[in-house]
Design a protein around this motif. Sequence first.
Motif, mmCIF file in Angstrom:
data_model
loop_
_atom_site.group_PDB
_atom_site.id
_atom_site.type_symbol
_atom_site.label_atom_id
_atom_site.label_comp_id
_atom_site.label_asym_id
_atom_site.label_seq_id
_atom_site.Cartn_x
_atom_site.Cartn_y
_atom_site.Cartn_z
ATOM 1 N N TYR A 145 58.038 9.363 -34.451
ATOM 2 C CA TYR A 145 58.311 7.944 -34.674
ATOM 3 C C TYR A 145 57.350 7.360 -35.721
ATOM 4 C CZ TYR A 145 62.182 7.492 -31.487
ATOM 5 O OH TYR A 145 63.425 7.606 -30.919
ATOM 6 N N VAL A 163 67.025 7.443 -42.315
ATOM 7 C CA VAL A 163 66.000 6.600 -42.950
ATOM 8 C C VAL A 163 66.671 5.548 -43.838
ATOM 9 C CG1 VAL A 163 64.093 6.605 -44.622
ATOM 10 C CG2 VAL A 163 64.211 8.376 -42.840
ATOM 11 N N VAL A 172 62.211 1.612 -34.406
ATOM 12 C CA VAL A 172 61.070 2.398 -34.863
ATOM 13 C C VAL A 172 59.719 1.765 -34.478
ATOM 14 C CG1 VAL A 172 60.018 3.568 -36.821
ATOM 15 C CG2 VAL A 172 62.486 3.143 -36.839
ATOM 16 N N PRO A 185 67.545 13.987 -42.558
ATOM 17 C CA PRO A 185 66.867 12.825 -41.971
ATOM 18 C C PRO A 185 66.909 11.582 -42.872
ATOM 19 C CG PRO A 185 65.542 14.781 -41.633
ATOM 20 C CD PRO A 185 66.691 15.191 -42.514
ATOM 21 N N LEU A 223 58.689 8.351 -39.030
ATOM 22 C CA LEU A 223 59.889 7.571 -39.316
ATOM 23 C C LEU A 223 59.507 6.166 -39.810
ATOM 24 C CD1 LEU A 223 62.927 8.111 -39.101
ATOM 25 C CD2 LEU A 223 62.878 7.209 -36.777
#
Length: 658
Positions: free
Chosen positions: A111, A148, A83, A144, A114
């Motif tokens: 990104y 994560v 990331v 998602p 994220l």
Amino acid sequence: MSETLENLYSETRQFPPPADLAANANVKAEAYDEADENRQWFWEQQAKRLSWAKPWEQVLDWSNPPFAKWFVGGELNIAYNCVDRHVEAGHGDKVAIHWEGEPGDTRSITYADLLKSVSQAANTLTELGITAGDRVAIYLPMIPEAAVAMLACARIGATHSVVFGGFSVDALSTRIQDADAKLVITADGGYRRGKPSALKPTVDDAVAQCPSIEHVLVVRRTGEDVAWGEKDLWWHETVEQAGDKHEPQAFDSEHPLFILYTSGTTGKPKGILHTTGGYLTQTSYTHNAVFDLKPESDVYWCTADIGWVTGHSYIVYGPLSNGATQVMYEGTPDTPNRGRFWEIVDKYKVTILYTAPTLIRTMMKWGDDIPAKYDLSSLRVLGSVGEPINPEAWMWYRANVGHDNCPIVDTWWQTETGSVMISPLPGVTSTKPGSAMTALPGISADVVDDEARSVPNGGGGFLVLREPWPSMLRTIWGDDQRFIDTYWSRFGKGAGVGEDWIYFAGDGAKKDDDGALWLLGRVDDVMLISGHNISTTEVESALVSHPSVAEAAVVGATDPTTGQAIVAFTIPRGNVDTSGEAGEKLIQELRLHVAKKLGPIAKPRQIMLVAELPKTRSGKIMRRLLKDVAENRSLGDVTTLQDSTVMDLISSGMTSTK
Ligand code: WT7
């Protein structure tokens, strides 16, 4: 397995890579020679793809086999590599994940987004008392937050254990207990087949049996009512409120990254342990090499669930370490209709698609007209994983999805290997339908006989790996002896033969006359018919090569004359008439078809026409159940079945054995 039939896999079709793809390929043919010359040097070059906080002192420590250490002394942070470094390089606005919920809701996560979410989640986990080395169970739908949560664990050095969201209370609680996890990250539920499917009640029941769990962190996805206990915390009230700055700390290259349970044929599931530097090196390298990923222009989609190793290596760690843009889909391929996958490819202009043979065969069964309704011209590379792909399913995939010019990469690997090991390279290899072709650069795969001797081209035997590889499993969690017994005690030094340690994969394989590798399924799935070894895969492929067949599962049932006899369960394609006499006729035709393709020895004793096959949650056929059915039937009783008693019987058995 030495007596594998001579005439099997007389497959002669071959497809060279498209010229433009070959000319611009990430990896060229030289890679094989470079890696052969110096394997450790080769992997050292690949490790340089990553950003290391401290360089390694030694590439491989194999002084205590079969326990390997890769990039010894090196330190890195996995989340930083997946990331932060892309944001630092100016790609913060680039989409990392185009997420598509089953009901049609979508999210585009850059990104930079994220980085914010992973940092917040890392801060929350730390506040909840999770520190490096602690285990965290993750039981989430395909949202998602699953990625994560995994990255947040990696960021703080916690070891995640993802449990597939379709698993039961028992499966979840035994995995939590085996890993002694302190936290579960889950959701109220997810969407499957058009409806909310609850997860939280399963977690509640599991946690009641798991005193090690201190907190349960719950993502709100469906909004359905959930019971609330004192260990429970909402994700949106904690993670989403947490500070979004988090300094990643570097961890040792051999720091445990995750445990993933794989069901053994017998006994309790094995907790496969993967570590940090070697794992990320090989997932990153293979994702770049096998899919020819161009992060600037490709849109990649892997249809696996995050609960399987494919999701770990080729949704989370490989693609994100490479800065890819990818699609993530929550639901099933037939919701709201059977075109959903192709609609997604069309909508996001997917260029690289990675899916499983079971799905390809299902699509074949649904009919060619469905993919034909969509614009799939964006696709340029197609992948397959999970089981052998039958040549006809391969050809169908190429023609109906890959508009006859996408290379197909049939990737062989395992939860244990962590990354792809055997596969074509899309810009190099001339592929043969149904063959995974050759070991990737830096990998030493071989086929050996009972006594660990390499078989010549044309021969069959057991698939082995002769050299350690960076993303190899390090052990079975808490059970080093089982690790040695399962993988290292069949051949080589571990079996008291020779000086080398040889990894036993448990798969049967064959080398064709050109030395290309054909995977034949698990060794347990080999039948012994009148003294001949015939793999279930071979007969299944012969059946699927008949135009009326979409899918087939074959088992060996005890037989008084031949030892074992072949019993086949066959799903006809959508448009085939199987009623009454037409069904009987088809069965006879199929028996002759197999005899013609493979020789009379492989002619099934019995063929049943069925609507569905029993499969594991990851799409592998549960042959053991079919075998129970096959052996309980009186001999010679050829029954034409259409989604009735036998399959009901099998399904009732399935619920108690998953
Ligand atoms: C077993 C490993 C690898 C991720 C998904 C499965 C079979 C896997 C192929 C392939 C033939 C394959 C093998 C292997 N398998 N890919 N391309 N061709 N067989 O991971 O659940 O650990 O299963 O899947 O039998 O040993 P897994």
